[in-house]
Design an enzyme around this catalytic site. Structure first.
Site, PDB file in Angstrom:
ATOM      1  N   SER A 168       0.679  -9.975  -0.308  1.00 44.78           N
ATOM      2  CA  SER A 168       0.687  -8.622  -0.268  1.00 44.78           C
ATOM      3  C   SER A 168       0.907  -7.773   0.910  1.00 44.78           C
ATOM      4  CB  SER A 168      -1.005  -8.175  -0.937  1.00 44.78           C
ATOM      5  OG  SER A 168      -1.822  -8.932   0.199  1.00 44.78           O
ATOM      6  N   LYS A 207       0.754  -1.248  -0.031  1.00 49.59           N
ATOM      7  CA  LYS A 207       0.055   0.086   0.054  1.00 49.59           C
ATOM      8  C   LYS A 207       0.794   1.188   0.025  1.00 49.59           C
ATOM      9  CE  LYS A 207      -4.476  -1.359   0.060  1.00 49.59           C
ATOM     10  NZ  LYS A 207      -5.504  -0.769  -0.811  1.00 49.59           N
TER      11      LYS A 207
END
Length: 324
Positions: free
Chosen positions: A309, A54
């Protein structure tokens, strides 16, 4: 809706992030290859700044704000990983940040967001609309909203994950048959799709919790379809109730399909990652590995890349998962 980003935007984001974001490696493990009967290349964004991909999109968005826009700071809403990415990027660029987070977000994510200097505003997932809270803060302070996924600069930043996979695979002389990417709002998988423009050469798949498989069902329906309000999952990073408008516009053209994985399959993947790969991966971050290990995606005789992720998992939850 703003203009959709393209490959040129992903490349521009890569230049902007060079020397700022971590260029995470593309790793191959004999134990995983043997288990799957094919070659599997792992992209561990657990090693990224703030522990997830992110940061890439957040920095790419905030770095492009004008001096006037920067004066009011930034505001974002997130279950934790986007929160930390925005908080870190804002701190690096000298901006005030407000982050709207669910009250039940993993404690480690909330604490680290505060530690990065952001002001955390808690909300109730069942009763409150986080977007309304964020927009109110933006109006009060003149802050710029940094969306978690439905923004061209955020998507382009996340797409640098895919660009690095493509570049590193090419350097290894590997032609990837498929890339599996976790999907919440769809920014990471949309950006990755942009980095692989030849859909016939490399298939891109999203992986979601089975009760939050709104991308998979939306792809089948040809329009955005939301998840039921009763849906539950411990993959807190992948619980967006509806694909983004912008991300779906990209994904409906680029994705080959999607897979849903159960919490039990994700937990098993987290244990495998810890025991065999020596990685600490959060539930949502392990979804792609779960799709492989469960057989949802057939990797035999293929060259497949998967994105892990994030690794921001609550210690108590992680201990419970790996002790089974």
């Amino acid at each position: 809706m703003s203009a959709l980003p393209g490959l040129a935007d992903v490349r521009a984001a890569a230049a902007r992030l060079r020397g700022v974001a971590v260029r995470t490696p593309l790793l191959e493990f004999p134990v995983l290859n043997a288990r799957m009967g094919g070659r599997v290349f792992v992209k561990p964004e657990i090693f990224q700044r703030t522990g997830s991909f992110k940061f890439r999109g957040a920095y790419n968005r905030i770095a492009q704000l004008s001096p006037e826009e920067r004066r009011g700071g930034v505001v974002a809403w997130s279950s934790g990983n986007h929160a930390q990415g925005v908080a870190a990027a804002a701190a690096m660029l000298g901006l005030k940040a407000w982050i709207v987070m669910p009250a039940d977000a993993p404690r480690i994510k909330t604490e680290r967001t505060r530690a990065l200097g952001a002001e955390v505003v808690a909300y109730d997932r069942q009763r409150d609309a986080r977007e309304e809270i964020g927009r109110r803060i933006a109006a009060e302070h003149g802050a710029i909203i940094v969306p978690p996924f439905d923004d061209p600069h955020v998507i382009a930043g996340q797409g640098t994950v895919g660009l690095e996979i493509a570049e590193d695979a090419a350097a290894l002389g590997v032609a990837l048959d498929a890339v599996l990417v976790p999907a919440g709002g769809g920014g990471l998988v949309a950006g990755t799709g942009l980095a692989f423009p030849d859909a016939k050469a490399t298939a891109i798949y999203c992986v979601e919790p089975q009760d939050f498989d709104d991308h998979r069902r939306s792809l089948a329906a040809g329009e955005r379809v939301g998840s039921p309000e009763s849906a539950q999952s411990f993959c807190d990073a992948l619980m967006a109730p509806l694909p983004g408008e912008m991300t779906f516009a990209i994904n409906k053209r680029r994705l080959a399909g999607g897979f849903g994985v159960s919490d039990a399959e994700v937990a098993s993947a987290m244990r495998f990652a810890f025991e065999e790969l020596k990685f600490v991966v959060e539930p949502g971050g392990a979804a792609t590995l779960a799709a492989l290990l469960s057989g949802k995606f057939e990797a035999r005789d293929k060259s497949t890349a998967i994105v892990l992720s994030g690794g921001n998992v609550d210690p108590q939850l992680f201990a419970e998962v790996i002790s089974v």
